[in-house]
Write an enzyme that holds these catalytic residues in place. Sequence first.
Site, PDB file in Angstrom:
ATOM      1  N   THR A 193      -4.182  -3.896   3.994  1.00 25.93           N
ATOM      2  CA  THR A 193      -4.043  -5.271   3.521  1.00 25.93           C
ATOM      3  C   THR A 193      -2.746  -5.529   2.730  1.00 25.93           C
ATOM      4  O   THR A 193      -2.442  -4.808   1.776  1.00 25.93           O
ATOM      5  CB  THR A 193      -5.252  -5.635   2.634  1.00 25.93           C
ATOM      6  OG1 THR A 193      -6.448  -5.352   3.354  1.00 25.93           O
ATOM      7  CG2 THR A 193      -5.235  -7.111   2.264  1.00 25.93           C
ATOM      8  N   SER A 238     -10.827   2.697  -4.776  1.00 27.52           N
ATOM      9  CA  SER A 238     -10.481   1.660  -5.745  1.00 27.52           C
ATOM     10  C   SER A 238      -8.958   1.613  -5.873  1.00 27.52           C
ATOM     11  O   SER A 238      -8.343   2.458  -6.525  1.00 27.52           O
ATOM     12  CB  SER A 238     -11.130   2.044  -7.084  1.00 27.52           C
ATOM     13  OG  SER A 238     -10.535   1.362  -8.152  1.00 27.52           O
ATOM     14  N   ASN A 268      -8.909 -10.695   5.119  1.00 23.41           N
ATOM     15  CA  ASN A 268      -9.896  -9.942   4.355  1.00 23.41           C
ATOM     16  C   ASN A 268     -10.688 -10.907   3.472  1.00 23.41           C
ATOM     17  O   ASN A 268     -10.226 -11.298   2.406  1.00 23.41           O
ATOM     18  CB  ASN A 268      -9.182  -8.872   3.522  1.00 23.41           C
ATOM     19  CG  ASN A 268     -10.164  -8.030   2.750  1.00 23.41           C
ATOM     20  OD1 ASN A 268     -11.376  -8.199   2.867  1.00 23.41           O
ATOM     21  ND2 ASN A 268      -9.640  -7.115   1.955  1.00 23.41           N
ATOM     22  N   CYS A 292     -12.928 -10.326  -0.506  1.00 21.85           N
ATOM     23  CA  CYS A 292     -12.171 -10.323  -1.757  1.00 21.85           C
ATOM     24  C   CYS A 292     -12.752 -11.442  -2.619  1.00 21.85           C
ATOM     25  O   CYS A 292     -13.401 -12.347  -2.104  1.00 21.85           O
ATOM     26  CB  CYS A 292     -10.691 -10.561  -1.484  1.00 21.85           C
ATOM     27  SG  CYS A 292     -10.350 -12.174  -0.814  1.00 21.85           S
TER      28      CYS A 292
HETATM   29  C1  LIG Z   1      -8.705   4.565   1.338  1.00 20.64           C
HETATM   30  C2  LIG Z   1      -9.301   3.257   1.729  1.00 20.64           C
HETATM   31  C3  LIG Z   1      -8.603   2.068   1.494  1.00 20.64           C
HETATM   32  C4  LIG Z   1      -9.128   0.839   1.899  1.00 20.64           C
HETATM   33  N1  LIG Z   1      -8.395  -0.303   1.754  1.00 20.64           N
HETATM   34  C5  LIG Z   1      -8.824  -1.474   2.317  1.00 20.64           C
HETATM   35  C6  LIG Z   1      -8.003  -2.624   2.343  1.00 20.64           C
HETATM   36  O1  LIG Z   1      -6.861  -2.624   1.864  1.00 20.64           O
HETATM   37  N2  LIG Z   1      -8.499  -3.757   2.912  1.00 20.64           N
HETATM   38  C7  LIG Z   1      -9.756  -3.820   3.479  1.00 20.64           C
HETATM   39  O2  LIG Z   1     -10.149  -4.868   4.009  1.00 20.64           O
HETATM   40  N3  LIG Z   1     -10.555  -2.719   3.470  1.00 20.64           N
HETATM   41  C8  LIG Z   1     -10.126  -1.561   2.921  1.00 20.64           C
HETATM   42  N4  LIG Z   1     -10.922  -0.440   2.957  1.00 20.64           N
HETATM   43  C9  LIG Z   1     -12.293  -0.550   3.531  1.00 20.64           C
HETATM   44  C10 LIG Z   1     -12.359  -0.105   4.991  1.00 20.64           C
HETATM   45  O3  LIG Z   1     -11.610  -0.948   5.840  1.00 20.64           O
HETATM   46  C11 LIG Z   1     -13.803  -0.069   5.514  1.00 20.64           C
HETATM   47  O4  LIG Z   1     -14.315  -1.377   5.590  1.00 20.64           O
HETATM   48  C12 LIG Z   1     -14.729   0.759   4.653  1.00 20.64           C
HETATM   49  O5  LIG Z   1     -14.066   1.890   4.144  1.00 20.64           O
HETATM   50  C13 LIG Z   1     -15.952   1.224   5.440  1.00 20.64           C
HETATM   51  O6  LIG Z   1     -15.567   2.069   6.505  1.00 20.64           O
HETATM   52  P1  LIG Z   1     -15.667   3.673   6.433  1.00 20.64           P
HETATM   53  O7  LIG Z   1     -17.056   4.002   6.021  1.00 20.64           O
HETATM   54  O8  LIG Z   1     -15.311   4.115   7.817  1.00 20.64           O
HETATM   55  O9  LIG Z   1     -14.664   4.129   5.435  1.00 20.64           O
HETATM   56  C14 LIG Z   1     -10.412   0.791   2.522  1.00 20.64           C
HETATM   57  C15 LIG Z   1     -11.114   1.992   2.742  1.00 20.64           C
HETATM   58  C16 LIG Z   1     -10.579   3.208   2.358  1.00 20.64           C
HETATM   59  C17 LIG Z   1     -11.354   4.475   2.626  1.00 20.64           C
END
Ligand SMILES: Cc1cc2nc3c(=O)[nH]c(=O)nc-3n(C[C@H](O)[C@H](O)[C@H](O)COP(=O)(O)O)c2cc1C
Length: 369
Positions: free
Chosen positions: A77, A128, A192, A195
């Site tokens: 993002t 985070s 996104n 938020c």
């Molecule tokens: C390291 C990390 C950074 C993330 N940063 C964002 C982000 O910038 N924007 C967003 O919409 N989701 C972000 N997410 C959420 C992921 O897109 C995803 O929705 C969430 O991690 C669930 O998927 P997972 O279980 O495969 O990790 C982030 C996830 C991780 C692990």
Amino acid sequence: MQIPEPVYNIERSYEDNYRDGPVFHGRVPASMPAGPEVSFLGIPANSRLGIPAGPLLNSDWIAFYAKMGFDLLVYKTVRTHAHPSYPPPNCLYVSVSGDLAPGSLSTPLIGSPRMEPSSMRDITITNSFGMPSQDPSVWQEDVSRARQRIGPGQVLIVSVVGTEREGESIAENFARAAKMAKESGAHAIEVNFSCPNVKGTEGQIFQDPESAGRVARMVRKAIGPEFPLIVKVGYIGNDDEAVALLREIGPSVNAIAAINTLSATVINPEGRPALPGPGRERSGICGNGIRKAALEVVSRISRGIGALKLPLSLIGVGGLMTVEDYDLFLSSGADFAMTATGAMWDPYLAYHQKQQNLRHEGIEKGHHD
Ligand SMILES: Cc1cc2nc3c(=O)[nH]c(=O)nc-3n(C[C@H](O)[C@H](O)[C@H](O)COP(=O)(O)O)c2cc1C
């Protein structure tokens, strides 16, 4: 057996990982098993598997995971202005046994920076970051570079977020960010909506259908009628809420990506906040423990899309850790599936999924011959 260290070094800062990552000690497959071409919102794609907004911090990360066979690649993002990351740690392991029930997340979870997972099923984490962004002069050029560094049949999606700024509403800021991402060379935009909603009720934009609809319409106007647009949502607890949201945003968008992380309080083993500093009391949980919740939401949205007869695609995200999980998402109604945590710890996931695909096709062929 132990799982190797993730390519994103969770003990280092976002800036370190941005500059030095990804760190990978394995081998990049010399060739990828080819499957039938699919259409991702009208764009030809090699497969239905990708990486959602998160681990792909810049074009180096996009190029690496593209080589590993992930074909739907979401650039982490970005914003219309530079924004710093929270200091490290940004990711911690959390102890979770079984599936997290979104309703019971008022009980704090215990987080720690070190663990030696013995299986992908051990990996539930919290992340985070505070949605950091480089300045547009940096990310726009880098998005163009990312577009050059992916192969045929690979799709570059840029995730954007809007914030209320002086003289600019959150919807206007979303629209401007989306237009900037389009101009930089993205194939598709993801907004996104998980938020905070600054204008409507408390909570996040996707939880306020009216605001969500307003932002989606403004973004659509900014990027033009044909450009692929995805909305990313968080946990939705029942079918009625899914339908109410889809009714508002459905006419303006092409796809829904669900889900973002589940929010929980994370403490360290001594009972203090595991991620110190303001705004970090609660953080996002992702990985193995959220798969059941993610699949529930995918089913709800899939039913909603069907009930409203909307021409929308559905991207399933959350807790996809293995090839078997990929199948679960598709059988729950997703057209595509993405993995963030899973891909961080297992960059071979797409390769293995493609090998399995090929085996299944072989079996099917065998039956027909
Ligand atoms: C390291 C990390 C950074 C993330 N940063 C964002 C982000 O910038 N924007 C967003 O919409 N989701 C972000 N997410 C959420 C992921 O897109 C995803 O929705 C969430 O991690 C669930 O998927 P997972 O279980 O495969 O990790 C982030 C996830 C991780 C692990």
